[in-house]
Motif scaffolding. Structure first.
Motif, PDB file in Angstrom:
ATOM      1  N   GLY A 127      31.773  30.216  42.278  1.00  0.00           N
ATOM      2  CA  GLY A 127      32.583  30.495  41.102  1.00  0.00           C
ATOM      3  C   GLY A 127      34.189  30.594  41.103  1.00  0.00           C
ATOM      4  O   GLY A 127      34.857  30.041  40.354  1.00  0.00           O
ATOM      5  N   THR A 134      35.815  28.391  33.440  1.00  0.00           N
ATOM      6  CA  THR A 134      34.957  29.262  34.373  1.00  0.00           C
ATOM      7  C   THR A 134      35.255  30.718  34.299  1.00  0.00           C
ATOM      8  O   THR A 134      34.457  31.540  34.893  1.00  0.00           O
ATOM      9  N   HIS A 177      31.251  20.713  34.291  1.00  0.00           N
ATOM     10  CA  HIS A 177      32.572  21.047  34.294  1.00  0.00           C
ATOM     11  C   HIS A 177      33.190  20.269  33.188  1.00  0.00           C
ATOM     12  O   HIS A 177      33.077  18.710  33.314  1.00  0.00           O
TER      13      HIS A 177
END
Lengths: 350, 350, 350, 350
Positions: free
Chosen positions: D335, D279, D27
């Protein structure tokens, strides 16, 4: 029949327990009268305590039996206690009952390798029951303890036994492909084994050579002299529900003929067959000739699962290759416990 | 790069063909420019002719290519023809192209055992490409033919090779547990193999010893002297999609140490590694130490499927047992074809 | 019994054919005397022509029967021709036999929607056999043709029928989860369906509403007035070997009671039950009360697969939800063909 | 980047936890610095505490982190606590942390229906984060609590949302076919679900309508007015590892066009897309046109599992039928938790 053998069953709600409940419900002279399970189930009706998975309904005469404990009090009025207990619980429970005078016939692993305890796969070594003549004295037990082998050893030993007099074995290389039910109903998560192979089964590769060599041993001076086969097993788990398969390579020095091997296997017949015992398969070994057999989905049903199917018999130089398949819940567990009890009755050990 | 190798691909719509399409789409210097498939698909766009099963999309530069025939005309302007043809079609098609002057690198079985044709599993026997120096003359071909081994032989040979100098092999007992994709996408119906094991794969037990012994052979006087290992394979099909596993028992007379075996496998490295070829795995063999590995659902992804995972290394007396697992579509087929072509370029055979 | 009905069987080597062979081998008054299969099998013994997949052996009296053609000559001495032909072959073959005077009872799809041909799911619409009184005249046929429904329509129609008089249906939303055997033994590759769901079955969503509405129709003036239920089916294929499941949501305006629904289903009993026909299940519908039932691995065996299991009955406002499960090879095919023939005999149509 | 958001993760060793570990390892601005798991694992390194099942290796920066407890002390120096705790443990643990001042974003079910707690499926109802402005005051908490929906509700709500302004929904009939991973790694034994369908998932049919109606609700006067859709779900478990599918029948009175529906789904794009959050899938809904799609083995990978695939869009009278499929571990859990945190940062709630 007037004199039924009354039995109780430890571990009656597990997969092997259920199989025994089903097999005993139709038995001509063994009557299941008590069912035991884990403490929190005691007092419940069998039908409420069990998560029944066999396709047919719970036998009517068992469905309403109350679950009892594993204590002597709850088993004092049966002739024999059968045990399908998990290995980790069996040692204490069974020993206690035997010391208090019960005859226990058990599938669980503790005591299998004890020199005073017969480890019986009926067609292989029914003679070993003779150990019972000395067991009480040697152990100072008031009851009797008889063991059945690990499910895989039970199946693999079958095609090896009839070859004893035909070929001299130098070494045996075995790869097993074992069904998930061998680990118990909840033994393996779907996520772990579906579409997968797990090439290791805990403890199994240790048990197989030891148990087979004990079963193939000879009685000498009231003891069993173990056989001394060099066995190299690799055990794997495959995504199959029922049926343990073994790919067996036997190395020898001898000249032998595939046909003779096939004949020896097909004609294998022992005391259980000769005495026509109720649970004995007419043919303990079924030889299959199609190249692509045996298969778990097709070859487990011979004589209600009591036969071992053998295929792909091939000689290559001094090596004999064959593939054996058996029902791990029946031939490997529930069925041989019942057949062992039939033998004990036949031979006067009850 | 200016000088890309232009290739065409026979059998481009099958499972191995698709894998090659995908691998080549990212290749630094091999460019797929023609795709061939069965006659009824000729003229269609690749994307309309293929039933694409790889998870990612069809590579853009391939999707719209028209399907061409297997005739020379359609391949005359490529440097190399790669072949993922079905075995039964390959012999005539490939031979014709080679006679007309094409360089063909093929996965299909015909000619694998021909003494003039190198059978290449790159890390095992890249030296055998030297046969190409004599092939045209011996065969009176204008092109060249290079073969890759059967997928199972490709995987099983990997952990055997590095042990050559460590132990002297007397015999090898192998049981394979092979994935369904080895039979092709439509090779096995769900009804036949789900929840089942089929203990036989047509032709496979014959190929494995022969191909391994050829690959492990030595070049002597411009010929390959085959190795002479006594290999006893039993091949089974299990309900797994991808990944061929082999349980390997190697019998020796030597003293050896498990640790040395492990080290030899872990350190195995050959020309493809030394030359850092694009498709070569950094480590051709991955040694796993957890008892329950390798497993198809977990251990196929090392270096994009080009490594073979090896686990359960154990010495028992004079027997070495290990379990090998490889991706039958990549390490067993598409990947070694591409790596072979990289080697040929590296060694100047293009 | 003196007067056995002699039958021949078209498509005898397929999965449904095998099921019929097995069911007929134990039949009290229907005798299978001829078995037909595809041209290349003609002349072979049944046991050599079939790839037998049922767990028990091929019935002895059938194993050595020679395969015959589908021509009239080969069927002239049987009373009835049963057909388990693939849909694409059935139309011509069956029509020819009917025109030549044979009585044909068939599972195949052609003619199912023909207004002169009864489409029989025995408990649902045995009265429709009355069409046979007019069929010869209307069609100018010398024989008779009777059809059985699509396997999914056969199963789904079962729990709908008994509710006819209990609730007025406004619309029905159905999602099916169908077994792979519904596509035939080789219908789906393992690679396509293992661990997967394919949310579409070719042609199925069209047949289900039409066939159910025909079966639920009423005879009026020697014709069938189709029912007019608004049925919205979505059909999916799941990785299950046998057993078609339907999740059924029935929308109504009525007040109704779950208990009444349950009672109507449990007590459903029709002519086949009243006449105690050999293949008729004592209870055509088995209502299951455990929340997690019916399940294919547990609930297909009631009355040898002839019952439909229904569970999860729930009312939510004006919606009735229930789940039905049946054996697609028995209740959906082989079994209802045989039961239809029993009905025809009972009602004097032979 | 200087200002990374530091997070800890509760339940880090479970399947959803592992997925988060993997997603966070790459990330751009969220940094996982603490991993928590059950008490007996505290102090172990993550790599020793976890039974890692993701195909790639454990991210290096996480592998050696020591497992910490769920106590405030162990989380005081992180900005946000993410939670993948089992439902039965979550209530107490999360509440305690929130009361002590932590911001908790959680997948677990407790508090999902609390009127002061936003239940966020980012593309559906990111506006609901506004509840956070009043939460501390209403609840007298010093921290914040944000919830994500049940995995099935997360997936099913996706294709319903974009139709809000296109058709007026009268009722929705849904049948789900859900993957085994939804029950956790060890949630279902192989013996229970292989080759089977279990037509019931505990608690699921209650959650789906409630959670969807909350998510589709509108903010009015700092409260959420729930939508009032009549949803009739039936939930089933199928032998699939990953991927929840829903067959959705939407009943309306309106005239609508299949093409418009398809367009509305394809063009669905919301704040996460507009802000290009790391994301967020470029396309939250992928419309598939092949009749036999979506399928779990093929259609879970779009945008790393963050998109929902929709197929079989069909109008039949006033009924819209479509089939939705999503990755229950990514789109249904890990997610959306991460995407929710990205949204919170974007909207200034951190």
């Amino acid at each position: 029949m007037v004199d039924k053998i009354k039995v109780s069953l430890l571990g009656s709600t597990g997969m092997v327990g259920q199989k025994m409940v089903k097999m005993l419900s139709k038995h001509p002279y063994i009557e299941l009268v008590k069912v035991s399970a884990s403490p929190q189930k005691i007092g419940k009706k069998y039908k409420d305590a069990v998560k029944w998975i066999e396709p047919e309904d719970i036998p009517e005469n068992i469905a309403d039996l109350p679950i009892v404990s594993t204590e002597y009090e709850d088993h004092k009025d049966v002739d024999v206690v059968l045990s399908a207990l998990p290995n980790e619980l069996a040692e204490d429970v069974e020993l206690k009952l035997v010391k208090q005078g019960k005859i226990v016939v058990s599938n669980a692993s503790p005591f299998r390798m004890d020199p005073d305890v017969p480890l019986i796969n009926p067609e292989i070594n029914w003679e070993h029951l003779e150990l019972l003549k000395y067991q009480k004295l040697n152990k100072n037990w008031s009851g009797l303890l008889v063991k059945n082998p690990n499910c895989t050893a039970a199946i693999l030993s079958m095609p090896i036994k009839p070859l004893e007099n035909l070929i001299k074995v130098k070494a045996i290389y075995i790869t097993t492909l074992q069904a998930v039910s061998g680990a118990g109903y909840s033994g393996l998560p779907f996520m772990a084994i579906e579409g997968n192979v797990i090439p290791w089964i805990k403890g199994e590769e240790d048990k197989i050579p030891k148990e087979i060599n004990k079963m193939l041993g000879k009685l000498e001076n009231s003891k069993i002299k173990h056989a001394n086969l060099e066995i190299h097993p690799t055990t794997t788990r495959v995504p199959v529900k029922v049926g343990h398969m073994g790919v067996i390579n036997i190395v020898t020095d001898d000249n032998f003929d595939e046909k003779e091997v096939q004949k020896a296997l097909e004609e294998f017949s022992e005391l259980p067959q000769k005495k026509n015992l109720p649970t004995a398969p007419k043919k303990p070994i079924i030889v299959l000739k199609d190249e692509d057999r045996p298969q778990p989905v097709r070859d487990l049903q011979y004589y209600n699962g009591m036969s071992v199917a053998v295929g792909r018999i091939r000689r290559e130089g001094n090596v004999l290759r064959l593939i054996a398949l058996g029902d791990n819940l029946v031939r490997g567990a529930a069925g041989i416990t019942i057949l062992t009890l039939e033998l004990m009755k036949e031979l006067g050990y009850l």
